[in-house]
Design a protein around this motif. Structure first.
Motif, short mmCIF file in Angstrom:
data_model
loop_
_atom_site.label_atom_id
_atom_site.label_comp_id
_atom_site.label_asym_id
_atom_site.label_seq_id
_atom_site.Cartn_x
_atom_site.Cartn_y
_atom_site.Cartn_z
N SER A 172 -24.51 -23.12 42.17
CA SER A 172 -25.62 -23.37 41.24
C SER A 172 -26.13 -24.79 41.37
CB SER A 172 -25.19 -23.08 39.80
OG SER A 172 -24.96 -21.70 39.61
N LEU A 173 -25.22 -25.74 41.53
CA LEU A 173 -25.65 -27.13 41.73
C LEU A 173 -26.38 -27.26 43.06
CD1 LEU A 173 -25.73 -29.99 40.69
CD2 LEU A 173 -23.48 -30.40 41.72
N GLY A 174 -25.90 -26.54 44.08
CA GLY A 174 -26.62 -26.52 45.35
C GLY A 174 -28.00 -25.90 45.22
N ASP A 175 -28.11 -24.86 44.40
CA ASP A 175 -29.41 -24.22 44.18
C ASP A 175 -30.41 -25.19 43.56
OD1 ASP A 175 -28.64 -21.76 45.18
OD2 ASP A 175 -28.09 -20.94 43.22
N ILE A 176 -30.01 -25.87 42.50
CA ILE A 176 -30.94 -26.77 41.81
C ILE A 176 -31.28 -27.97 42.69
CG2 ILE A 176 -29.28 -28.25 40.60
CD1 ILE A 176 -32.40 -26.67 39.05
N THR A 177 -30.33 -28.42 43.50
CA THR A 177 -30.59 -29.56 44.39
C THR A 177 -31.60 -29.20 45.46
OG1 THR A 177 -28.33 -30.38 44.03
CG2 THR A 177 -29.53 -31.24 45.94
N THR A 178 -31.43 -28.04 46.08
CA THR A 178 -32.34 -27.65 47.15
C THR A 178 -33.68 -27.15 46.62
OG1 THR A 178 -31.19 -25.50 47.22
CG2 THR A 178 -30.56 -27.15 48.86
#
Length: 281
Positions: free
Chosen positions: A131-137
């Motif tokens: 989820s953190l990767g989703d929001i970052t990308t």
């Protein structure tokens, strides 16, 4: 027909200067990309509809994460440039590694730096890595767009030579050959910035954030495709030139992204969306 060429605008390399303090366009692109990306991330996290319930990351956590992802971008981007693009030079001149103001950053290195920052911060904070990767990308194309525009303003990383009859061909002032070239920085700004942002935004609107890893996988896959397409018009770095089979370093580094992106997308689809209870753990 040289008269069809577009004159390259004479940009001042300094975007903002207050007394002896000067900020160049590339540094300003980094600053604005991080700030605008942070604001967009906060807006996404505030919308429970996009997540199917409360977001798995708090606003306080994303505020704290900005520092770590910024360090990941800078350290990873520089390390990637040193290792992938100009290692022999930096072996002979190790002190030059720290001269960031002289330029030399790699997207792929910066991306790996972000991956490390995401994994470390998520593990430390007990939040979902995906989820953190989703929001970052999801917000990354903002910085990519501004970075490519800064490349164009600086008259660097120009395109391959082209027919002078191409209506938008340009001769870049820093080009020693003074040949008409593709403004490939603008092509990449369109592909890696505008197009990628639009696709991810549409996916988010239709619920992609409810499936952890979906936006991350889509970003990795689409960026890889966009970078490979853009490399067909971009002049390879002089110290590297063309590699195996006419490929460039940018193409080679993007190929693993295609595989990783596909794996993440398939995994996110098969895994399905978590229940609201799982999402707020």
């Amino acid at each position: 027909m040289p008269f069809l060429l577009i004159d390259f605008p004479a940009f001042n390399p300094v975007a903002l200067q207050i007394g002896p303090f000067a900020i160049k366009w590339y540094a300003l692109a980094y600053i604005c990309g991080i700030v605008f990306g942070w604001l967009y991330a906060r807006a996404l996290l505030k919308s429970e509809r996009l997540w199917g319930g409360p977001a798995p990351i708090s606003l306080v956590q994303i505020d704290d994460f900005i520092l770590w992802v910024t360090l990941g971008i800078i350290v990873g981007g520089r390390a990637g440039y040193v290792l992938f693009y100009n290692l022999p030079f930096f072996i002979d001149h190790p002190a030059a590694i720290f001269k960031l103001w002289e330029g030399g950053m790699s997207f792929h290195g910066g991306f790996l730096g972000c991956v490390v920052a995401v994994m470390w911060f998520a593990y430390r904070g007990g939040i979902s890595i995906l989820s953190l990767g989703d929001i970052t990308t999801a917000v990354a194309p903002v910085g990519l767009l501004l970075g490519r525009i800064a490349n164009f303003i600086n008259g660097e990383l120009w395109g391959r030579a082209t027919d002078p009859s191409l209506p938008w061909a340009m001769i870049f002032p820093n080009d020693p050959m003074q040949l008409p070239r593709h403004p490939s920085q603008l092509y990449q700004a369109g592909l890696e910035g505008i197009l990628l942002f639009a696709v991810l935004a549409i996916m988010i609107r239709f619920g992609a954030l409810k499936r952890p890893g979906m936006i991350l996988g889509a970003f990795i896959l689409i960026y890889g495709l966009a970078r490979i397409a853009g490399e067909h018009f971009r002049e390879p770095d002089a110290q590297l030139g063309f590699l195996w089979g006419g490929l460039t370093m940018g193409m080679l580094l993007s190929i693993p992204m295609l595989i990783a992106g596909l794996i993440l997308i398939v995994w996110a689809v098969r895994r399905g969306a978590p229940t609201p209870v799982q999402a707020i753990r």
